[in-house]
Design a protein around this motif. Structure first.
Motif, PDB file in Angstrom:
ATOM      1  N   VAL A   1      14.158  42.247 -41.960  1.00  0.00           N
ATOM      2  CA  VAL A   1      13.790  42.894 -43.229  1.00  0.00           C
ATOM      3  C   VAL A   1      13.851  41.924 -44.406  1.00  0.00           C
ATOM      4  CG1 VAL A   1      14.380  44.733 -44.859  1.00  0.00           C
ATOM      5  CG2 VAL A   1      14.592  45.142 -42.402  1.00  0.00           C
ATOM      6  N   GLU A   2      15.013  41.307 -44.601  1.00  0.00           N
ATOM      7  CA  GLU A   2      15.184  40.473 -45.803  1.00  0.00           C
ATOM      8  C   GLU A   2      14.277  39.231 -45.798  1.00  0.00           C
ATOM      9  OE1 GLU A   2      19.135  40.330 -47.752  1.00  0.00           O
ATOM     10  OE2 GLU A   2      19.763  41.339 -45.921  1.00  0.00           O
ATOM     11  N   PRO A   3      14.171  38.497 -44.676  1.00  0.00           N
ATOM     12  CA  PRO A   3      13.259  37.354 -44.694  1.00  0.00           C
ATOM     13  C   PRO A   3      11.803  37.765 -44.934  1.00  0.00           C
ATOM     14  CG  PRO A   3      14.774  37.195 -42.842  1.00  0.00           C
ATOM     15  CD  PRO A   3      14.984  38.546 -43.436  1.00  0.00           C
ATOM     16  N   THR A   4      11.391  38.910 -44.388  1.00  0.00           N
ATOM     17  CA  THR A   4      10.011  39.369 -44.606  1.00  0.00           C
ATOM     18  C   THR A   4       9.805  39.642 -46.098  1.00  0.00           C
ATOM     19  OG1 THR A   4       9.970  40.338 -42.400  1.00  0.00           O
ATOM     20  CG2 THR A   4       8.294  41.120 -43.948  1.00  0.00           C
ATOM     21  N   LEU A   5      10.773  40.312 -46.708  1.00  0.00           N
ATOM     22  CA  LEU A   5      10.671  40.592 -48.147  1.00  0.00           C
ATOM     23  C   LEU A   5      10.692  39.295 -48.958  1.00  0.00           C
ATOM     24  CD1 LEU A   5      12.945  43.748 -48.493  1.00  0.00           C
ATOM     25  CD2 LEU A   5      10.512  43.619 -49.092  1.00  0.00           C
ATOM     26  N   ALA A   6      11.485  38.319 -48.497  1.00  0.00           N
ATOM     27  CA  ALA A   6      11.574  37.043 -49.233  1.00  0.00           C
ATOM     28  C   ALA A   6      10.216  36.347 -49.263  1.00  0.00           C
ATOM     29  CB  ALA A   6      12.630  36.139 -48.583  1.00  0.00           C
ATOM     30  N   ALA A   7       9.499  36.385 -48.130  1.00  0.00           N
ATOM     31  CA  ALA A   7       8.160  35.760 -48.087  1.00  0.00           C
ATOM     32  C   ALA A   7       7.209  36.515 -49.020  1.00  0.00           C
ATOM     33  CB  ALA A   7       7.630  35.773 -46.652  1.00  0.00           C
ATOM     34  N   ILE A   8       7.256  37.832 -48.962  1.00  0.00           N
ATOM     35  CA  ILE A   8       6.340  38.638 -49.795  1.00  0.00           C
ATOM     36  C   ILE A   8       6.598  38.362 -51.273  1.00  0.00           C
ATOM     37  CG2 ILE A   8       5.742  41.005 -50.484  1.00  0.00           C
ATOM     38  CD1 ILE A   8       6.359  41.857 -47.574  1.00  0.00           C
ATOM     39  N   GLU A   9       7.890  38.294 -51.638  1.00  0.00           N
ATOM     40  CA  GLU A   9       8.222  38.075 -53.057  1.00  0.00           C
ATOM     41  C   GLU A   9       7.729  36.720 -53.560  1.00  0.00           C
ATOM     42  OE1 GLU A   9      12.369  38.917 -52.940  1.00  0.00           O
ATOM     43  OE2 GLU A   9      12.041  41.082 -53.065  1.00  0.00           O
ATOM     44  N   ARG A  10       7.521  35.768 -52.628  1.00  0.00           N
ATOM     45  CA  ARG A  10       6.955  34.465 -53.036  1.00  0.00           C
ATOM     46  C   ARG A  10       5.440  34.468 -52.969  1.00  0.00           C
ATOM     47  NH1 ARG A  10      10.666  30.231 -54.083  1.00  0.00           N
ATOM     48  NH2 ARG A  10       8.879  28.885 -54.381  1.00  0.00           N
ATOM     49  N   GLY A  11       4.851  35.633 -52.664  1.00  0.00           N
ATOM     50  CA  GLY A  11       3.386  35.727 -52.634  1.00  0.00           C
ATOM     51  C   GLY A  11       2.772  35.116 -51.384  1.00  0.00           C
ATOM     52  N   ILE A  12       3.568  34.999 -50.300  1.00  0.00           N
ATOM     53  CA  ILE A  12       3.079  34.343 -49.078  1.00  0.00           C
ATOM     54  C   ILE A  12       2.515  35.393 -48.111  1.00  0.00           C
ATOM     55  CG2 ILE A  12       3.801  32.959 -47.081  1.00  0.00           C
ATOM     56  CD1 ILE A  12       6.177  32.003 -48.984  1.00  0.00           C
ATOM     57  N   THR A  13       1.347  35.132 -47.558  1.00  0.00           N
ATOM     58  CA  THR A  13       0.738  36.032 -46.573  1.00  0.00           C
ATOM     59  C   THR A  13       1.678  36.193 -45.377  1.00  0.00           C
ATOM     60  OG1 THR A  13      -1.479  35.358 -47.213  1.00  0.00           O
ATOM     61  CG2 THR A  13      -1.253  36.311 -45.008  1.00  0.00           C
ATOM     62  N   VAL A  14       1.853  37.447 -44.933  1.00  0.00           N
ATOM     63  CA  VAL A  14       2.761  37.699 -43.806  1.00  0.00           C
ATOM     64  C   VAL A  14       1.980  38.229 -42.613  1.00  0.00           C
ATOM     65  CG1 VAL A  14       4.689  39.105 -42.977  1.00  0.00           C
ATOM     66  CG2 VAL A  14       4.777  38.105 -45.267  1.00  0.00           C
ATOM     67  N   ALA A  15       2.093  37.538 -41.481  1.00  0.00           N
ATOM     68  CA  ALA A  15       1.632  38.080 -40.205  1.00  0.00           C
ATOM     69  C   ALA A  15       2.846  38.797 -39.624  1.00  0.00           C
ATOM     70  CB  ALA A  15       1.147  36.959 -39.292  1.00  0.00           C
ATOM     71  N   LEU A  16       2.744  40.113 -39.496  1.00  0.00           N
ATOM     72  CA  LEU A  16       3.950  40.917 -39.235  1.00  0.00           C
ATOM     73  C   LEU A  16       4.042  41.394 -37.786  1.00  0.00           C
ATOM     74  CD1 LEU A  16       6.426  42.150 -40.744  1.00  0.00           C
ATOM     75  CD2 LEU A  16       5.091  44.252 -40.898  1.00  0.00           C
ATOM     76  N   ALA A  17       4.995  40.814 -37.048  1.00  0.00           N
ATOM     77  CA  ALA A  17       5.321  41.350 -35.718  1.00  0.00           C
ATOM     78  C   ALA A  17       6.558  42.238 -35.821  1.00  0.00           C
ATOM     79  CB  ALA A  17       5.585  40.206 -34.744  1.00  0.00           C
ATOM     80  N   ASN A  18       7.440  41.915 -36.770  1.00  0.00           N
ATOM     81  CA  ASN A  18       8.718  42.614 -36.917  1.00  0.00           C
ATOM     82  C   ASN A  18       8.500  44.032 -37.465  1.00  0.00           C
ATOM     83  OD1 ASN A  18      11.224  42.887 -39.256  1.00  0.00           O
ATOM     84  ND2 ASN A  18      11.763  42.665 -37.120  1.00  0.00           N
ATOM     85  N   LYS A  19       8.169  44.958 -36.555  1.00  0.00           N
ATOM     86  CA  LYS A  19       7.827  46.322 -36.992  1.00  0.00           C
ATOM     87  C   LYS A  19       9.010  47.022 -37.652  1.00  0.00           C
ATOM     88  CE  LYS A  19       7.016  46.865 -32.672  1.00  0.00           C
ATOM     89  NZ  LYS A  19       6.340  47.281 -31.469  1.00  0.00           N
ATOM     90  N   GLU A  20      10.245  46.604 -37.269  1.00  0.00           N
ATOM     91  CA  GLU A  20      11.421  47.275 -37.817  1.00  0.00           C
ATOM     92  C   GLU A  20      11.475  47.143 -39.348  1.00  0.00           C
ATOM     93  OE1 GLU A  20      11.458  45.127 -35.283  1.00  0.00           O
ATOM     94  OE2 GLU A  20      12.548  45.969 -33.569  1.00  0.00           O
ATOM     95  N   ALA A  21      10.880  46.060 -39.893  1.00  0.00           N
ATOM     96  CA  ALA A  21      10.872  45.906 -41.360  1.00  0.00           C
ATOM     97  C   ALA A  21      10.140  47.083 -42.004  1.00  0.00           C
ATOM     98  CB  ALA A  21      10.212  44.578 -41.746  1.00  0.00           C
ATOM     99  N   LEU A  22       9.074  47.542 -41.370  1.00  0.00           N
ATOM    100  CA  LEU A  22       8.343  48.689 -41.935  1.00  0.00           C
ATOM    101  C   LEU A  22       9.026  50.001 -41.596  1.00  0.00           C
ATOM    102  CD1 LEU A  22       4.595  47.719 -41.427  1.00  0.00           C
ATOM    103  CD2 LEU A  22       5.869  47.861 -43.566  1.00  0.00           C
ATOM    104  N   VAL A  23       9.676  50.058 -40.434  1.00  0.00           N
ATOM    105  CA  VAL A  23      10.374  51.304 -40.067  1.00  0.00           C
ATOM    106  C   VAL A  23      11.473  51.601 -41.083  1.00  0.00           C
ATOM    107  CG1 VAL A  23      11.885  52.377 -38.320  1.00  0.00           C
ATOM    108  CG2 VAL A  23       9.840  51.116 -37.605  1.00  0.00           C
ATOM    109  N   VAL A  24      12.257  50.583 -41.433  1.00  0.00           N
ATOM    110  CA  VAL A  24      13.419  50.854 -42.285  1.00  0.00           C
ATOM    111  C   VAL A  24      13.118  50.707 -43.777  1.00  0.00           C
ATOM    112  CG1 VAL A  24      15.011  50.124 -40.465  1.00  0.00           C
ATOM    113  CG2 VAL A  24      14.414  48.512 -42.250  1.00  0.00           C
ATOM    114  N   ALA A  25      12.154  49.883 -44.119  1.00  0.00           N
ATOM    115  CA  ALA A  25      11.924  49.616 -45.550  1.00  0.00           C
ATOM    116  C   ALA A  25      10.439  49.637 -45.878  1.00  0.00           C
ATOM    117  CB  ALA A  25      12.546  48.271 -45.923  1.00  0.00           C
ATOM    118  N   GLY A  26       9.695  50.545 -45.223  1.00  0.00           N
ATOM    119  CA  GLY A  26       8.242  50.580 -45.377  1.00  0.00           C
ATOM    120  C   GLY A  26       7.810  50.711 -46.830  1.00  0.00           C
ATOM    121  N   GLU A  27       8.485  51.612 -47.547  1.00  0.00           N
ATOM    122  CA  GLU A  27       8.060  51.849 -48.929  1.00  0.00           C
ATOM    123  C   GLU A  27       8.276  50.597 -49.792  1.00  0.00           C
ATOM    124  OE1 GLU A  27       9.545  55.536 -50.324  1.00  0.00           O
ATOM    125  OE2 GLU A  27       8.423  55.403 -52.210  1.00  0.00           O
TER     126      GLU A  27
END
Ligand SMILES: NC(=O)c1ccc[n+]([C@@H]2O[C@H](COP(=O)([O-])OP(=O)(O)OC[C@H]3O[C@@H](n4cnc5c(N)ncnc54)[C@H](OP(=O)(O)O)[C@@H]3O)[C@@H](O)[C@H]2O)c1
Length: 387
Positions: A104-130
């Motif tokens: 969750v946190e590393p995925t959010l860290a990339a997004i906050e830097r404006g970096i395109t994310v190829a997302l395999a880690n589905k749990e990031a959306l399950v727990v923090a989708g909004e």
């Protein structure tokens, strides 16, 4: 030349992504590669793939890596190191292939830097989708699905207006116990559960596939990624794993995406999106394909799917509790502390015990996750004592 960092390069998705990049992407160079504990494999990957830097989450693995590798690029350590690798300013793309809540946190860290994310880690959306979707919109960051089902939906909806989608159908192999009667499910071993009939994946997602929790997570993932209502997302068992998912449109047309069950294909698509580039990945042998079967899932034998669908309907923090309890229960099953059929019991007990709250910040998500894990661990101990 674009730079890609792979979070979880020592895992199943991470290793396949390295293979895809080395074979097909002369225009991609590697930023960071990361692992939790596997210093040995990371050292081999460094020799072979020459990344810019590495990060190891576990401090012992960091020490071991220092002893066995003469790598002279940046070597980061701990959760902070993984986050820094995700948010590194040199990244054009981050492949988020960590497993579980750790993503969750590393995925959010990339997004906050404006970096395109190829997302395999589905749990990031399950727990923090909004939170993830809001931040992706705010920073104008594309989230490219790597999960084969969501890649299929993406491929079927390119060029289509979102309002023209009537519903999407996620296919599921049904896992190794698709035809096993309810009573027999009590006795299945971790070895049997880890033997997936069509996909070769990491341990946690393989058990999630056997319980059908993985499909429940994927419904939640599709809900967030494609902005659909829960009623617009259905699940069908398709044992051949050739049709990766399909989309029904408001005019009655249906588009499906088909391919051999090989994760390198959706990984490659996410990395080349929106174009297509040639690969020599395996092709469907149509002459040997005698049938494509579809049947509804059985939520009596596989209650985890229903627990996930209920959590999506309930919303708020229910999916966080669902995920935390599932992680605890799956680990306990792999360690033979509980039975396969105890997994849904632990999750249901945890969901009953933890009141649902609104998820207005990442801190609340982390707090609910911690509470739910404590409760789930207590339920596992209780079940163990009764055995
Ligand atoms: N495998 C598939 O075919 C597949 C298909 C679709 C979606 N997915 C999704 O992709 C994600 C990855 O799955 P996977 O099967 O590749 O998992 P995996 O084989 O278990 O690999 C997970 C990776 O994450 C690292 N990791 C684990 N816990 C960590 C932590 N706390 N901190 C930092 N790094 C950590 C692991 O390091 P170590 O090597 O040290 O454990 C490994 O590199 C999951 O969300 C899964 O649902 C997988």
């Amino acid at each position: 030349m674009k730079t890609i960092s792979i979070l979880g390069s020592t895992g199943s998705i991470g290793r396949q992504a390295l293979d895809v990049i080395a074979t097909y992407h002369g225009d991609l160079q590697l930023g960071f590669l990361t692992t939790n504990t596997n210093a040995e494999l990371l050292a081999e990957q460094v020799e072979r793939y020459k990344p810019y830097g590495v990060a190891l989450c576990a401090p012992e693995a960091y020490q071991r890596f220092r002893q066995i590798s003469s790598f002279d690029g940046p070597v980061l350590c701990g959760k902070e190191g993984i986050r820094a690798a995700a948010a590194w300013e040199g990244n054009d793309i981050v492949l988020s292939a960590l497993v579980g809540f750790a993503g969750v946190e590393p995925t959010l860290a990339a997004i906050e830097r404006g970096i395109t994310v190829a997302l395999a880690n589905k749990e990031a959306l399950v727990v923090a989708g909004e939170l993830v979707m809001a931040k992706a919109r705010h920073h104008n960051v594309p989230l490219l699905a790597v999960d084969s089902e969501h890649s299929a939906i993406l491929q079927c909806t390119v060029g289509e207006h979102p309002d023209s989608i009537e519903r999407v159908v996620l296919t599921a192999s049904g896992g190794p116990f698709r035809n096993l009667p309810l009573e027999a499910l009590e006795q299945v071993t971790p070895e049997q559960a880890l033997r997936h009939p069509t996909w070769n994946m990491g341990a946690k997602i393989t058990i999630d596939s056997a319980t059908l929790m993985n499909k429940g997570f994927e419904v939640i993932e599709a809900y967030w990624l494609f902005g659909l209502s829960p009623e617009q997302i259905s699940v069908l068992i398709h044992p051949q794993s050739i049709v990766h998912s399909f989309v029904e449109f408001t005019d009655g047309s249906v588009k499906a995406q088909l391919g051999v069950p090989d994760m390198r294909l959706p990984i490659h698509y996410a990395l080349t999106y929106p174009s297509r580039r040639p690969t020599a990945l395996p092709r469907i042998q149509w002459e040997q394909l005698s049938r494509l079967e579809f049947e509804p899932p059985d939520t009596t034998r596989f209650p985890c799917l229903k627990l996930a669908l209920d959590a999506l309907h309930e919303g708020k923090s229910a999916p966080v509790v669902l995920n935390a309890a599932n992680e605890v229960a799956v680990e306990a099953f792999i360690q033979r502390r509980i039975r396969f059929s105890d997994i849904p019991a632990v999750i249901a007990g945890t969901l009953d015990a933890i009141p649902s709250v609104a998820l207005t910040s990442l801190e609340i998500v982390i707090d609910v996750d911690r509470h739910a894990r404590h409760k789930a661990i207590a339920l596992v101990s209780h079940l163990q004592q009764r055995r």
